[in-house]
Design a protein around this motif. Structure first.
Motif, short mmCIF file in Angstrom:
data_model
loop_
_atom_site.label_atom_id
_atom_site.label_comp_id
_atom_site.label_asym_id
_atom_site.label_seq_id
_atom_site.Cartn_x
_atom_site.Cartn_y
_atom_site.Cartn_z
N UNK A 103 -19.73 -35.06 -32.15
CA UNK A 103 -20.01 -33.65 -32.43
C UNK A 103 -20.52 -32.90 -31.21
N UNK A 104 -20.71 -33.60 -30.09
CA UNK A 104 -21.05 -32.95 -28.84
C UNK A 104 -19.82 -32.73 -27.96
N UNK A 105 -18.68 -33.21 -28.43
CA UNK A 105 -17.47 -33.25 -27.60
C UNK A 105 -16.79 -31.88 -27.54
N UNK A 106 -17.34 -31.00 -26.73
CA UNK A 106 -16.70 -29.71 -26.43
C UNK A 106 -17.07 -29.33 -25.01
N UNK A 107 -16.11 -28.83 -24.28
CA UNK A 107 -16.38 -28.43 -22.90
C UNK A 107 -15.43 -27.30 -22.49
N UNK A 108 -15.83 -26.58 -21.45
CA UNK A 108 -14.99 -25.50 -20.94
C UNK A 108 -13.99 -26.10 -19.95
N UNK A 109 -12.72 -26.04 -20.32
CA UNK A 109 -11.66 -26.61 -19.49
C UNK A 109 -11.33 -25.71 -18.32
#
Length: 434
Positions: free
Chosen positions: A107-113
């Motif tokens: 649930x922390x797996x988000x990033x700005x690509x």
């Protein structure tokens, strides 16, 4: 025979009179754009962030014979080629890096690509090409991250979320996240696109979009995806009126004074909010309000927009009711203030404005177990235009203020019909005599 002739003549006279009197009128809707404030030019370049779901379910091959991930990559390449030069575009992913089963980490797996800014198409396409379906679907955290990516300034801001499934990181409900973003008054719109969605996914994405005034689209084919994303990016590039966040008061005396423009606020269920407008002699106030049901509400509701004096005397009102078939209900009103007497051209005395109290009331009630905070989204439009002073304006005759004008038309037509019938009878009598 004579009776029939008189009746026909009267009807003809009425039609002729109505045609003659209304022929010179410029009949326009009460909410015509004349005199409305011009859309303000954006001070900064519009910002858009595309949020792409890269979770494991994106491997499913059900979009034109290819996987959902392949269709998304193809659509992104086409969109990147068509991004208007004035748009500052960014890309964020969710579920792209963590392949494990630890829910907390997933649930922390988000990033700005790709950072929000001037677009380097080659660099952005290269970043997209490296993506592979991997992990969880943390939609809520991704929306929070995207909102932070777009912070700052007063530019038009839009998030476009593309996903094929519902969030897997409850209790952080993405619909509640969208409502919290909307409650901040930062005027950020979230549009959602569901790739071959099921009923639960569709309901969640609709809720996210409606919370911020965005749109939801169901996608079954790759060309639909690229076309819709391109439309949303182009929409952000068009100049729009940015609503100004305001906060109404419980009493008119403490209410904020509003200038012509577009405003947003939040109103609790069954609450009254007051706003003030200063109206000069010779001006006409045109106001409208829309209240949105961004959560489940009971059927049968309404909204009231009431204009009154400081002493509480009602001037005019607008009201509307709904029965659950729409998520937004709107109403409006018009109030022209007459010119004052001539105080002399050389006089330094300026006419005093009249303070008009606008009260917005709603009769929404929440469905069971639905949160009542934050309040319902309210959008209030204020325009001050020159009051009617020529016969070419329908309101000058009072058509917008009562029924007496219609009665005058009927009476005039009746009298014209009698005159026409008398003349016709006289002509027949003369013809028989001669």
């Amino acid at each position: 025979m004579i009776t029939r002739m008189r009746l026909a003549a009267a009807l003809c006279g009425l039609l002729v009179t109505l045609t003659g009197l209304t022929g010179g009128l410029s009949v326009a809707p009460a909410w015509a754009d004349d005199g409305a404030p011009e859309p303000a030019a954006a001070k900064e370049a519009p910002k858009v962030e595309l949020v792409l779901d890269v979770s494991g379910s994106m491997r499913t091959r059900d979009i034109d014979g290819q996987s959902r991930m392949a269709a998304a990559k193809q659509a992104f390449n086409e969109v990147l080629d068509a991004v208007p030069p004035e748009v500052r575009l960014g890309i964020r992913t969710l579920g792209a890096d963590y392949p494990g089963k630890d829910r907390k980490e997933g649930c922390k797996d988000t990033r700005q690509l790709y950072p929000v800014g001037p677009l380097d198409r080659t660099e952005a396409k290269t970043a997209i090409a490296t993506l592979a379906p991997t992990g969880w679907t943390p939609i809520g955290p991704a929306l929070l991250g995207a909102a932070e990516d777009l912070e700052g300034g007063d530019a038009t801001r839009r998030i476009v979320l593309i996903t094929d499934g519902e969030d897997t990181c409850a209790p952080l409900d993405p619909c509640e996240v969208a409502r919290e973003i909307a409650a901040k008054g930062i005027h950020l719109t979230i549009d959602t696109l569901g790739l071959v969605p099921d009923a639960k996914t569709r309901a969640q994405l609709v809720c996210i979009a409606e919370a911020t005034g965005g749109t939801y689209t169901s996608v079954q084919h790759s060309d639909e995806l690229s076309e819709r994303v391109s439309q949303l990016v182009d929409r952000a590039a068009k100049p729009t009126v940015t609503p100004v966040a305001t906060e109404g008061a419980g009493r008119c005396a403490q209410a904020p004074v509003l200038q012509p423009g577009l405003y947003t606020d939040r109103e609790e269920f069954g609450q009254h909010r007051f706003y003030r407008v200063e109206l000069l002699p010779g001006q006409e106030l045109r106001a409208s309000v829309s209240v949105g049901a961004d959560r489940a509400v009971n059927r049968d509701y309404g909204v009231l927009l009431r204009a009154s004096t400081l002493a509480g005397r009602e001037i005019v009102r607008g009201e509307a009711a709904g029965d659950g078939r729409t998520d937004v209900i709107s109403t409006g009103l018009r109030y022209p203030k007459a010119e004052t007497g001539d105080i002399g051209s050389d006089s330094d005395v300026k006419p005093a404005p009249e303070t008009v109290c606008l009260r917005v009331s709603n009769s929404f009630s929440p469905a069971g177990s639905v949160k009542t905070t934050p309040g319902l989204p309210v959008e209030l439009s204020i325009a001050l235009v020159d009051g009617p002073d020529e016969a070419g304006d329908t309101a000058f005759f009072g058509l917008g203020r009562g029924w007496w004008f219609l009665g005058a038309l009927v009476l005039a037509g009746f009298l014209a019909g009698i005159l026409w019938g008398w003349l016709s009878r006289w002509r027949v009598a003369v013809w028989r005599t001669n």
